[in-house]
Design a protein around this motif. Sequence first.
Motif, mmCIF file in Angstrom:
data_model
loop_
_atom_site.group_PDB
_atom_site.id
_atom_site.type_symbol
_atom_site.label_atom_id
_atom_site.label_comp_id
_atom_site.label_asym_id
_atom_site.label_seq_id
_atom_site.Cartn_x
_atom_site.Cartn_y
_atom_site.Cartn_z
ATOM 1 N N ILE A 6 106.215 5.354 -44.639
ATOM 2 C CA ILE A 6 104.991 6.092 -44.299
ATOM 3 C C ILE A 6 105.342 7.368 -43.542
ATOM 4 O O ILE A 6 104.794 8.440 -43.813
ATOM 5 C CB ILE A 6 104.035 5.198 -43.481
ATOM 6 C CG1 ILE A 6 103.511 4.071 -44.366
ATOM 7 C CG2 ILE A 6 102.886 6.013 -42.907
ATOM 8 C CD1 ILE A 6 102.718 3.018 -43.639
ATOM 9 N N LYS A 7 106.279 7.254 -42.610
ATOM 10 C CA LYS A 7 106.701 8.427 -41.843
ATOM 11 C C LYS A 7 107.258 9.507 -42.775
ATOM 12 O O LYS A 7 106.937 10.690 -42.636
ATOM 13 C CB LYS A 7 107.757 8.022 -40.818
ATOM 14 C CG LYS A 7 108.221 9.158 -39.950
ATOM 15 C CD LYS A 7 109.247 8.692 -38.937
ATOM 16 C CE LYS A 7 109.750 9.881 -38.146
ATOM 17 N NZ LYS A 7 110.844 9.534 -37.261
ATOM 18 N N LYS A 8 108.052 9.094 -43.752
ATOM 19 C CA LYS A 8 108.635 10.046 -44.705
ATOM 20 C C LYS A 8 107.538 10.739 -45.518
ATOM 21 O O LYS A 8 107.576 11.953 -45.717
ATOM 22 C CB LYS A 8 109.600 9.313 -45.639
ATOM 23 C CG LYS A 8 110.267 10.203 -46.654
ATOM 24 C CD LYS A 8 111.213 9.404 -47.531
ATOM 25 C CE LYS A 8 111.798 10.282 -48.616
ATOM 26 N NZ LYS A 8 112.676 9.529 -49.509
ATOM 27 N N GLU A 11 105.834 13.300 -43.330
ATOM 28 C CA GLU A 11 106.678 14.480 -43.127
ATOM 29 C C GLU A 11 106.710 15.363 -44.368
ATOM 30 O O GLU A 11 106.778 16.588 -44.267
ATOM 31 C CB GLU A 11 108.096 14.052 -42.747
ATOM 32 C CG GLU A 11 108.194 13.468 -41.358
ATOM 33 C CD GLU A 11 109.546 12.839 -41.069
ATOM 34 O OE1 GLU A 11 110.379 12.706 -42.001
ATOM 35 O OE2 GLU A 11 109.768 12.467 -39.904
ATOM 36 N N ASN A 12 106.653 14.746 -45.548
ATOM 37 C CA ASN A 12 106.671 15.494 -46.807
ATOM 38 C C ASN A 12 105.281 15.987 -47.213
ATOM 39 O O ASN A 12 105.115 16.528 -48.299
ATOM 40 C CB ASN A 12 107.258 14.637 -47.929
ATOM 41 C CG ASN A 12 108.721 14.347 -47.717
ATOM 42 O OD1 ASN A 12 109.421 15.098 -47.048
ATOM 43 N ND2 ASN A 12 109.187 13.244 -48.272
ATOM 44 N N LYS A 13 104.301 15.760 -46.346
ATOM 45 C CA LYS A 13 102.909 16.167 -46.594
ATOM 46 C C LYS A 13 102.302 15.457 -47.807
ATOM 47 O O LYS A 13 101.360 15.930 -48.419
ATOM 48 C CB LYS A 13 102.786 17.689 -46.782
ATOM 49 C CG LYS A 13 103.359 18.503 -45.662
ATOM 50 C CD LYS A 13 102.532 18.362 -44.422
ATOM 51 C CE LYS A 13 103.089 19.315 -43.357
ATOM 52 N NZ LYS A 13 102.705 18.957 -42.043
ATOM 53 N N PHE A 14 102.874 14.301 -48.166
ATOM 54 C CA PHE A 14 102.328 13.507 -49.261
ATOM 55 C C PHE A 14 101.109 12.718 -48.782
ATOM 56 O O PHE A 14 100.189 12.456 -49.533
ATOM 57 C CB PHE A 14 103.401 12.553 -49.804
ATOM 58 C CG PHE A 14 102.964 11.757 -50.988
ATOM 59 C CD1 PHE A 14 102.843 12.352 -52.237
ATOM 60 C CD2 PHE A 14 102.667 10.409 -50.865
ATOM 61 C CE1 PHE A 14 102.433 11.616 -53.333
ATOM 62 C CE2 PHE A 14 102.254 9.670 -51.959
ATOM 63 C CZ PHE A 14 102.141 10.278 -53.193
#
Length: 69
Positions: A6-8, A11-14
């Motif tokens: 979820i954090k990733k 961070e990727n604005k997904f």
Amino acid sequence: MKYFAIKKHCENKFMDFQYIHTNDQIADILTKSLPRDTFQQFCDLLDLPPFHENEWKRKDLHSLQNVFG
């Protein structure tokens, strides 16, 4: 493990998380007993037909009559 996924995505604005005030939680219609005006407001937002208590009572009575003859 899920936290990092979820954090990733964040961070990727997904994914984007936004705060929703408790008075605006439409999902409450499925999980809580709500005051009549709040219930109707959420029904309107979900494009559900208007709720008429008397109509529901008549349907329940009719279904009971069918069960018990």
